[in-house]
Design a protein around this motif. Structure first.
Motif, mmCIF file in Angstrom:
data_model
loop_
_atom_site.group_PDB
_atom_site.id
_atom_site.type_symbol
_atom_site.label_atom_id
_atom_site.label_comp_id
_atom_site.label_asym_id
_atom_site.label_seq_id
_atom_site.Cartn_x
_atom_site.Cartn_y
_atom_site.Cartn_z
ATOM 1 N N ILE A 23 -3.969 6.788 4.061
ATOM 2 C CA ILE A 23 -4.027 6.219 2.716
ATOM 3 C C ILE A 23 -3.462 4.798 2.726
ATOM 4 O O ILE A 23 -2.746 4.402 3.648
ATOM 5 C CB ILE A 23 -3.247 7.063 1.678
ATOM 6 C CG1 ILE A 23 -1.746 7.096 2.027
ATOM 7 C CG2 ILE A 23 -3.831 8.457 1.554
ATOM 8 C CD1 ILE A 23 -0.875 7.714 0.951
ATOM 9 N N ARG A 24 -3.784 4.064 1.665
ATOM 10 C CA ARG A 24 -3.205 2.726 1.454
ATOM 11 C C ARG A 24 -2.033 2.880 0.504
ATOM 12 O O ARG A 24 -2.193 3.285 -0.642
ATOM 13 C CB ARG A 24 -4.255 1.778 0.873
ATOM 14 C CG ARG A 24 -3.802 0.319 0.706
ATOM 15 C CD ARG A 24 -5.010 -0.507 0.299
ATOM 16 N NE ARG A 24 -4.713 -1.936 0.213
ATOM 17 C CZ ARG A 24 -4.514 -2.586 -0.943
ATOM 18 N NH1 ARG A 24 -4.591 -1.927 -2.111
ATOM 19 N NH2 ARG A 24 -4.264 -3.884 -0.949
ATOM 20 N N MET A 25 -0.851 2.575 1.006
ATOM 21 C CA MET A 25 0.381 2.792 0.242
ATOM 22 C C MET A 25 0.954 1.470 -0.232
ATOM 23 O O MET A 25 1.091 0.515 0.540
ATOM 24 C CB MET A 25 1.406 3.546 1.092
ATOM 25 C CG MET A 25 2.771 3.706 0.447
ATOM 26 S SD MET A 25 3.877 4.813 1.372
ATOM 27 C CE MET A 25 3.370 6.402 0.708
ATOM 28 N N HIS A 26 1.306 1.437 -1.520
ATOM 29 C CA HIS A 26 1.976 0.278 -2.098
ATOM 30 C C HIS A 26 3.481 0.483 -2.018
ATOM 31 O O HIS A 26 3.989 1.587 -2.240
ATOM 32 C CB HIS A 26 1.565 0.100 -3.559
ATOM 33 C CG HIS A 26 2.378 -0.907 -4.300
ATOM 34 N ND1 HIS A 26 3.354 -0.569 -5.221
ATOM 35 C CD2 HIS A 26 2.389 -2.278 -4.245
ATOM 36 C CE1 HIS A 26 3.898 -1.657 -5.703
ATOM 37 N NE2 HIS A 26 3.343 -2.704 -5.134
ATOM 38 N N TYR A 27 4.197 -0.595 -1.677
ATOM 39 C CA TYR A 27 5.658 -0.517 -1.682
ATOM 40 C C TYR A 27 6.233 -1.884 -2.036
ATOM 41 O O TYR A 27 5.543 -2.901 -1.973
ATOM 42 C CB TYR A 27 6.196 -0.044 -0.329
ATOM 43 C CG TYR A 27 5.951 -0.980 0.841
ATOM 44 C CD1 TYR A 27 6.908 -1.918 1.226
ATOM 45 C CD2 TYR A 27 4.772 -0.920 1.574
ATOM 46 C CE1 TYR A 27 6.700 -2.763 2.307
ATOM 47 C CE2 TYR A 27 4.547 -1.767 2.650
ATOM 48 C CZ TYR A 27 5.516 -2.676 3.013
ATOM 49 O OH TYR A 27 5.306 -3.526 4.080
ATOM 50 N N VAL A 28 7.485 -1.871 -2.447
ATOM 51 C CA VAL A 28 8.204 -3.115 -2.692
ATOM 52 C C VAL A 28 9.332 -3.222 -1.682
ATOM 53 O O VAL A 28 9.823 -2.207 -1.163
ATOM 54 C CB VAL A 28 8.757 -3.192 -4.135
ATOM 55 C CG1 VAL A 28 7.625 -3.131 -5.151
ATOM 56 C CG2 VAL A 28 9.773 -2.082 -4.395
#
Length: 330
Positions: A15-20
């Motif tokens: 999956i494509r995971m978003h993070y900060v």
């Protein structure tokens, strides 16, 4: 938005995971629960980064800007723990401190059990480590829902709770966040969406405040609402639809204890402490290197938002002590 915060994406575990991300130093991974996002850690991100840590907080599978696969089975505990391993590998193959709240704590506990080489230090907020039971969860649901709904059982029917919550996302999120908070428990102790009359819906069992509490300003509520308007609730609810499957997949964890140095923090009025009373009482047995078991008076389930300064201070003290201990050991 937090000053100096970097918004990033990584391809992990399919999956494509978003993070900060913010800060430099030892890696600390912060994992949110339901129904939240990376933003629930906004205070801790700043505090940890300022103290010399590299802080990363993802939107977990199904949340925010992270992908939400269609299959219910794509949200089982092995996928969720695998996401965290994949993220750490993508960040540079550096072992991490792993801290989770709510569902994030459950995933963090399993990730720590399965990959101690990747996660050397653990923090659990609100949800204590729950060892695998002898009986499958479905049998427990049948036993406790003869007369009233239990929210985790209520979530099992596909589409029902999604339709309820998405009728008015702002009202639903405000009601869930306030009802389970210390403020909500004090204001209406008899209102409880975890267990409710079968003639009602879950969204009919929420307390709504006259004014927003100080820990949930309008900017924060609007952020959460926008994220769920983006993602919907299907992915996050699918975590619950794998509870029985998770039991089937983890027979090899019977009797497993967490070996990492661990911090536990919860609010005194958090309903999870009642639901998981036995696990809370037996934390020292099941987590032999439990360093501290902190219960904060007057706080509810959203502990890192309701009491941000106390939670940040406790985490920093814990991490400093562990780093000092590792230095002496060297």
């Amino acid at each position: 938005m937090i000053e100096g915060l970097q918004q990033r994406f990584a391809h992990v575990n399919g999956i494509r995971m978003h993070y900060v991300e913010k800060g430099e130093g030892p890696l600390v991974l912060l994992c949110h629960g339901w129904p939240e996002s990376w933003y629930s850690w906004r205070w801790q991100i700043d505090a940890l980064a300022s103290a010399g840590y590299r802080v990363v907080a993802p939107d977990q599978r199904g949340y925010g800007q992270t992908e939400a696969p269609e299959a219910v089975e794509a949200y089982d505990i092995l996928h969720l723990a695998g996401d965290l391993v994949g993220l750490v590998n993508a960040l540079g193959d550096e072992p991490a401190v792993l801290i989770g709240h709510g569902w994030g704590a459950a995933v963090a506990a399993h990730a720590a059990l399965l990959r101690p080489d990747r996660f050397h230090t653990l923090g659990l907020l609100s949800v204590p480590y729950m060892p695998r039971r002898a009986r499958r969860p479905a049998l427990h649901f049948q036993q406790i829902t003869q007369e009233r709904h239990f929210y985790q059982e209520y979530f099992q029917q596909p589409g029902r709770i999604e339709r309820e919550l998405e009728e008015d996302i702002g009202r639903a999120l405000l009601g869930i966040l306030y009802t389970a908070s210390g403020d909500g428990v004090r204001a209406a102790p008899s209102v409880n969406f975890a267990s409710f009359d079968k003639t009602t819906r879950l969204v009919d069992n929420l307390t709504l405040p006259d004014d927003l509490p100080s820990w949930l300003p309008e900017t924060a509520l609007k952020f959460f609402v926008a994220e769920f308007e983006r993602s919907g609730f299907r992915g996050p609810i699918n975590w619950y639809r794998n509870i029985d499957r998770n039991w089937e997949l983890t027979g090899f964890l019977d009797g497993a204890r967490i070996s990492q140095p661990t911090l536990f923090i919860a609010g005194e009025l958090d309903g999870v402490l009642k639901m998981a009373a036995k696990d809370f009482e037996q934390l020292e047995l099941n987590v032999p290197r439990l360093r501290k078991k902190l219960v904060i008076p007057g706080a509810g389930h959203w502990i890192q938002q309701e009491r941000p300064a106390q939670v940040s201070e406790a985490i920093l003290e814990f991490l400093a002590a562990e780093r000092a201990g590792q230095s002496h050991a060297d």
